[in-house]
Structure formats: C-alpha cells, structure tokens
Write a protein that holds these residues in place. Sequence first.
Motif, short mmCIF file in Angstrom:
data_model
loop_
_atom_site.label_atom_id
_atom_site.label_comp_id
_atom_site.label_asym_id
_atom_site.label_seq_id
_atom_site.Cartn_x
_atom_site.Cartn_y
_atom_site.Cartn_z
N VAL A 135 0.83 -1.21 0.00
CA VAL A 135 0.00 0.00 0.00
C VAL A 135 0.87 1.25 0.00
CG1 VAL A 135 -1.70 1.33 1.31
CG2 VAL A 135 -1.94 -1.16 1.12
N GLU A 136 1.94 1.24 0.78
CA GLU A 136 2.80 2.42 0.90
C GLU A 136 3.52 2.76 -0.41
OE1 GLU A 136 4.18 2.43 5.59
OE2 GLU A 136 5.17 1.09 4.17
N ARG A 137 3.65 1.79 -1.28
CA ARG A 137 4.35 2.05 -2.54
C ARG A 137 3.59 3.02 -3.44
NH1 ARG A 137 6.72 -3.99 -4.10
NH2 ARG A 137 7.18 -4.58 -1.95
N THR A 167 5.70 8.17 1.38
CA THR A 167 6.71 7.12 1.55
C THR A 167 7.97 7.48 0.77
OG1 THR A 167 5.06 5.40 1.88
CG2 THR A 167 7.23 4.69 1.12
N ARG A 168 7.78 7.93 -0.46
CA ARG A 168 8.93 8.32 -1.27
C ARG A 168 9.69 9.46 -0.61
NH1 ARG A 168 9.46 12.01 -5.69
NH2 ARG A 168 11.23 11.49 -7.02
N ARG A 169 8.97 10.40 -0.04
CA ARG A 169 9.63 11.53 0.63
C ARG A 169 10.45 11.05 1.82
NH1 ARG A 169 6.97 15.90 4.21
NH2 ARG A 169 8.56 17.52 4.31
N CYS A 170 9.93 10.09 2.57
CA CYS A 170 10.67 9.52 3.71
C CYS A 170 11.96 8.87 3.24
CB CYS A 170 9.80 8.49 4.45
SG CYS A 170 8.46 9.17 5.43
N ARG A 182 3.94 14.04 -6.76
CA ARG A 182 3.60 12.82 -7.48
C ARG A 182 4.18 12.81 -8.89
NH1 ARG A 182 0.79 9.52 -4.66
NH2 ARG A 182 0.56 8.16 -6.46
N ARG A 183 5.15 13.67 -9.12
CA ARG A 183 5.81 13.72 -10.41
C ARG A 183 7.17 13.03 -10.33
NH1 ARG A 183 2.35 15.51 -14.49
NH2 ARG A 183 0.98 17.12 -13.64
N SER A 223 3.34 4.46 -8.74
CA SER A 223 3.93 3.55 -7.75
C SER A 223 5.42 3.75 -7.79
CB SER A 223 3.58 2.09 -8.06
OG SER A 223 4.15 1.72 -9.29
N PHE A 224 6.11 3.18 -6.82
CA PHE A 224 7.55 3.30 -6.76
C PHE A 224 8.17 2.00 -7.24
CE2 PHE A 224 6.76 7.18 -4.99
CZ PHE A 224 5.96 7.11 -3.86
#
Length: 277
Positions: A60-62, A67-70, A224-225, A274-275
């Motif tokens: 879910v976090e992906r 999450t990416r910022r963390c 989100r870019r 997604s990451f």
Amino acid sequence: MAILTISQEMGSGGAEIGMTVATRLGYTYVDNEELLGRAQRYGLAEDRLARLVEDRPSWVERFDAETRRCILALQTVLYEFAQADNIVLMGGGGQWLLRGVPHALRARIVAPFPERVTQLTATLSAEGRERVTPKTVAQFIRRDDIQKSARMRYLFDVDLKAPGLYDVLINTAVLSRETAVALLADLARRPDFSTTDEGRQLVADRALASQVEVALAGHSQMRRRAIGVESSHGVVTLELPSGADPEVALAVAREVAGVQSVTLRIAEIPIVSSFPG
C-alpha cells in the motif's frame, strides 16, 4: 580521511566492529538512530521513518508519495553525513549510494548462519533478555536477512550480496573481531582511500541533488511527479515530465541552499503511480 560504510548480517558483530573502528580512528559513528534523528527535521512521521530505514515499504505504501519523501530524506541525510568524511556509516544503503566515491571504503561483515545464531543468542542472554532460545533467535535473524535484502532490491534494484557493492568482505567466523577492526582501520588509513577534491565534489553533488529531490517531493504540485535531478558544482538540472509546471519546479529547486542555478530538460515521464518494485 575516509568514509567507511558497513553492511552487516545480524549476529556477525558488524555493529560492534564499526563502533570500535570509529573509536580507533577518531571517526564519527552513524547508525540508523542517527539517520532518523536528522531526517526528522523534514517533519516526517517518526514511526514510518524508523521502519523504512530498515525495511521496504508495504504494498500500500508504494502508492503513497509520503513514503517516497521519507526514503529520499533518509538518503539525503546519509549523503550529508558522508560530506563530513572521517565517518563510519552503518547501514542505510551507503554501499550503493556512495558507489564510485574513491574515498569510500565499503565493507560487508558476514558469518555462517549457525554462527550468527550462536553469537546473538549468547549476546541477548547476557543482556538478560527473557525467553531467548536459539529457535527464536534464528527466526529473528532469518526475518532480518529477508527485510534487508528486500529493501536493497526495492530501492536500488541490486542484490545485497553482490560482490561489486563492496571493497572488502569479512567473515567473522574466520577472522576475530579484533582482527577485523585492525584490518578496516588500516585500510581506511591507506592512500587508496584518501579524500580528494574530486571525491569530495562527487559526494557534494549527490547530496545537493538529493536535497532538491526531497524539496520537490514535499511540494503539493510536484510530489507525485517523477522528476530526475542531477547536480554538478551547484548547477542543478531537472528532467521534467510533460505536464509538470516548470515554473513551480524551478522555484522549488532554487530555494534549496547551495543551488546556484537550475536548468530544465523536458522528458516524457509519466506521473508517479507507484515506486520501483
């Protein structure tokens, strides 16, 4: 002066070796706790940071931009610590993030699984931990191995055990911890790992690029870019996806301390859904 990064298998004694090497060399020792402490200045949730420093995001976090910022914040503070030289970095992906840096000595500390279970069981028992058995310790170590491997694969698409990530591999079932300390301390003092202007600039460039990435990831219109960021001597290049507002991106990047100028490249990059998995 040098940067020593250490990746360890749980129970191999890597943390103790790292701390002792730092003391012997007069270096600063930085572990996950230190990374977390500095990363909190970005105003991120401490519990999420604490988990992401050791594990990969949940499914879910992906899909969560926070999450990416963390993850970017944790990588940024590792670069910032690395800029100081004379440092031992325990974990945090330093073996990948500092690849190609000539004064970074990248070490991995390992031991056979049964040896690690025996050593960690003895350590925890000596600390008075209740209900410590070889079986529970084995489960704990196995889970930690899986988490660390999955994190490296998720973040950098590399195998944690890949030989190319390390300059030296130490098996503490063969070499004593004291011998391992002496070996790493001696290597760190050698001219091969002396800090050069080129190496220092390489770390500074990566640190600045990462700081810009964190700033963009924290902006409501940019978070989100998928924006590529490169840095060279204070000159930052942003690779923007079509549809992203270039004026906003430029303004955010210019606010980061150390950025002297910003240039743009437009690329066909989709909005992040997604990451990397």
